[in-house]
Design a protein around this motif. Structure first.
Motif, PDB file in Angstrom:
ATOM      1  N   GLN A  97      35.495  17.961  40.786  1.00  0.00           N
ATOM      2  CA  GLN A  97      36.745  17.348  40.293  1.00  0.00           C
ATOM      3  C   GLN A  97      36.243  16.753  38.836  1.00  0.00           C
ATOM      4  OE1 GLN A  97      39.513  17.506  42.142  1.00  0.00           O
ATOM      5  NE2 GLN A  97      38.334  18.702  43.660  1.00  0.00           N
ATOM      6  N   LEU A  98      35.125  17.304  38.465  1.00  0.00           N
ATOM      7  CA  LEU A  98      34.647  16.642  37.084  1.00  0.00           C
ATOM      8  C   LEU A  98      34.948  17.445  35.847  1.00  0.00           C
ATOM      9  CD1 LEU A  98      31.379  14.952  38.511  1.00  0.00           C
ATOM     10  CD2 LEU A  98      33.794  13.791  38.174  1.00  0.00           C
ATOM     11  N   GLY A  99      35.332  18.519  35.837  1.00  0.00           N
ATOM     12  CA  GLY A  99      35.525  19.340  34.617  1.00  0.00           C
ATOM     13  C   GLY A  99      34.323  20.105  34.437  1.00  0.00           C
ATOM     14  N   LYS A 100      34.326  20.410  32.661  1.00  0.00           N
ATOM     15  CA  LYS A 100      33.142  20.919  32.338  1.00  0.00           C
ATOM     16  C   LYS A 100      32.388  20.051  31.287  1.00  0.00           C
ATOM     17  CE  LYS A 100      33.447  25.359  34.021  1.00  0.00           C
ATOM     18  NZ  LYS A 100      32.372  26.007  34.593  1.00  0.00           N
ATOM     19  N   TYR A 101      30.976  20.479  31.195  1.00  0.00           N
ATOM     20  CA  TYR A 101      30.144  19.511  30.470  1.00  0.00           C
ATOM     21  C   TYR A 101      29.155  20.519  29.669  1.00  0.00           C
ATOM     22  CZ  TYR A 101      31.853  15.767  32.989  1.00  0.00           C
ATOM     23  OH  TYR A 101      32.926  14.993  33.542  1.00  0.00           O
ATOM     24  N   ASP A 102      28.727  20.123  28.544  1.00  0.00           N
ATOM     25  CA  ASP A 102      27.662  20.967  27.656  1.00  0.00           C
ATOM     26  C   ASP A 102      26.241  20.768  28.251  1.00  0.00           C
ATOM     27  OD1 ASP A 102      29.568  21.914  25.719  1.00  0.00           O
ATOM     28  OD2 ASP A 102      29.757  19.730  25.152  1.00  0.00           O
ATOM     29  N   PHE A 103      26.176  19.506  28.687  1.00  0.00           N
ATOM     30  CA  PHE A 103      24.662  19.117  29.167  1.00  0.00           C
ATOM     31  C   PHE A 103      24.957  18.076  30.444  1.00  0.00           C
ATOM     32  CE2 PHE A 103      24.796  18.525  24.530  1.00  0.00           C
ATOM     33  CZ  PHE A 103      24.211  19.970  24.361  1.00  0.00           C
ATOM     34  N   VAL A 104      24.001  18.287  31.509  1.00  0.00           N
ATOM     35  CA  VAL A 104      23.962  17.548  32.779  1.00  0.00           C
ATOM     36  C   VAL A 104      22.427  16.793  33.006  1.00  0.00           C
ATOM     37  CG1 VAL A 104      24.296  17.573  35.104  1.00  0.00           C
ATOM     38  CG2 VAL A 104      25.736  18.828  33.860  1.00  0.00           C
ATOM     39  N   THR A 105      22.209  15.676  33.144  1.00  0.00           N
ATOM     40  CA  THR A 105      21.063  15.267  33.287  1.00  0.00           C
ATOM     41  C   THR A 105      21.189  14.222  34.748  1.00  0.00           C
ATOM     42  OG1 THR A 105      21.451  13.010  32.333  1.00  0.00           O
ATOM     43  CG2 THR A 105      20.727  14.798  30.764  1.00  0.00           C
ATOM     44  N   CYS A 106      20.035  14.427  35.183  1.00  0.00           N
ATOM     45  CA  CYS A 106      19.382  13.718  36.392  1.00  0.00           C
ATOM     46  C   CYS A 106      18.075  13.273  36.644  1.00  0.00           C
ATOM     47  CB  CYS A 106      20.019  14.565  37.632  1.00  0.00           C
ATOM     48  SG  CYS A 106      19.811  13.681  39.212  1.00  0.00           S
ATOM     49  N   TYR A 107      17.992  11.865  36.178  1.00  0.00           N
ATOM     50  CA  TYR A 107      16.563  11.196  36.132  1.00  0.00           C
ATOM     51  C   TYR A 107      16.393  10.355  37.164  1.00  0.00           C
ATOM     52  CZ  TYR A 107      16.280  13.237  31.348  1.00  0.00           C
ATOM     53  OH  TYR A 107      16.367  13.920  30.192  1.00  0.00           O
ATOM     54  N   ALA A 108      15.195   9.738  37.100  1.00  0.00           N
ATOM     55  CA  ALA A 108      14.729   8.882  38.096  1.00  0.00           C
ATOM     56  C   ALA A 108      14.585   9.386  39.442  1.00  0.00           C
ATOM     57  CB  ALA A 108      15.560   7.413  38.150  1.00  0.00           C
ATOM     58  N   ASP A 109      14.043  10.403  39.393  1.00  0.00           N
ATOM     59  CA  ASP A 109      13.660  11.399  40.714  1.00  0.00           C
ATOM     60  C   ASP A 109      14.671  11.193  41.530  1.00  0.00           C
ATOM     61  OD1 ASP A 109      11.904   8.705  40.557  1.00  0.00           O
ATOM     62  OD2 ASP A 109      12.673   8.635  42.329  1.00  0.00           O
ATOM     63  N   SER A 110      16.177  11.352  41.065  1.00  0.00           N
ATOM     64  CA  SER A 110      17.159  11.026  42.104  1.00  0.00           C
ATOM     65  C   SER A 110      17.466  12.451  42.892  1.00  0.00           C
ATOM     66  CB  SER A 110      18.611  11.004  41.138  1.00  0.00           C
ATOM     67  OG  SER A 110      18.480   9.791  40.439  1.00  0.00           O
ATOM     68  N   ILE A 111      17.030  13.336  42.479  1.00  0.00           N
ATOM     69  CA  ILE A 111      17.099  14.806  43.247  1.00  0.00           C
ATOM     70  C   ILE A 111      16.214  14.758  44.494  1.00  0.00           C
ATOM     71  CG2 ILE A 111      16.371  17.309  43.259  1.00  0.00           C
ATOM     72  CD1 ILE A 111      18.822  16.905  41.334  1.00  0.00           C
TER      73      ILE A 111
END
Length: 246
Positions: A97-111
């Motif tokens: 539901q979030l649409g499109k983005y040029d960049f995605v980040t995921c920090y703080a070892d959240s993965i």
């Protein structure tokens, strides 16, 4: 209480604030910023400090987090800074539901909070879907050295006027997994302290596993770095950084 519900109240107090400078500097070295490409989705945005840093750097930022308590703090922070940020509550396992983005980040070892490698692969697939063509995905994870050698036996105590915290970390049963046991003593309005307990489980994988999962999600290439620097991981590196391109 749900994960991060009480943690949100003290998160900024115990978080090493210098890490945000490091995440920002690393991002700016690896995310091309142009007038045409500036839409950025920050997964697991927490209390919004990193989202605000991205906004100050010129990106159009949307922050996503599972914790409503974290997002309340993030929204207050953005309002105080008079920053035009969008925050959404949601699960990184479903970004439809979030649409499109040029960049995605995921920090703080959240993965590393995903339950297993199948969920990690699902996150990568969701990110791939929301990225524009040639989009860039950056995330960090614990190294296997960090989960296997550095973290087990870790203990951290914090004392303040209105709260105290005990944080202990142990090795878990699955390979490269750890358990954080958090105990908080929060001061109530009448001056008394109430105890709250939370358990946070994290797991990482070897580099080849992340490589395979990124390829299966559709990413055509990735670069690997360690500990916020543009250098290859060493045997004792604590944090791995992946810069993947759609």
């Amino acid at each position: 209480m749900a994960a991060y519900e009480m943690f949100a109240k003290v998160y900024d107090s115990i978080m090493d604030q210098t890490l945000y400078d490091k995440w920002t500097d690393f991002s700016l070295r690896h995310l091309p910023k142009t007038a045409e490409r500036r839409k950025l989705l920050e997964l697991a945005c927490g209390t919004g400090i990193q989202s605000l840093r991205f906004a100050e750097a010129g990106f159009d930022v949307t922050g996503l987090d599972l914790s409503a308590e974290m997002l309340k703090v993030a929204e207050k922070r953005a309002a105080a800074a008079k920053a035009d940020l969008v925050f959404k509550q949601g699960d990184m396992l479903d970004l439809s539901q979030l649409g499109k983005y040029d960049f995605v980040t995921c920090y703080a070892d959240s993965i590393c909070y995903m339950q297993d490698e199948a969920e990690v692969g699902d996150v990568f697939s969701e990110v791939y879907k929301v990225l524009c063509e040639d989009g860039v995905f950056i995330f960090d994870v614990h190294s296997t050295y960090q989960t296997d050698k550095h973290y087990p036996g870790f203990s951290y105590h914090e004392n303040a006027d209105d709260f105290a915290m005990v944080w202990d970390t142990y090795a878990d049963q699955a390979p490269h997994s750890i358990v954080h046991e958090l105990t908080f003593f929060m001061q109530d309005s009448d001056g008394r302290f109430t105890r709250y307990d939370e358990v946070h489980e994290e797991r990482t994988y070897d580099i080849l596993t992340y490589d395979i999962l990124l390829e299966q999600a559709g990413f055509r290439s990735f670069r690997l770095y360690a500990d916020f620097k543009d250098q290859k991981p060493k045997a004792d590196s604590l944090r791995w950084f992946f810069v993947a391109k759609k």
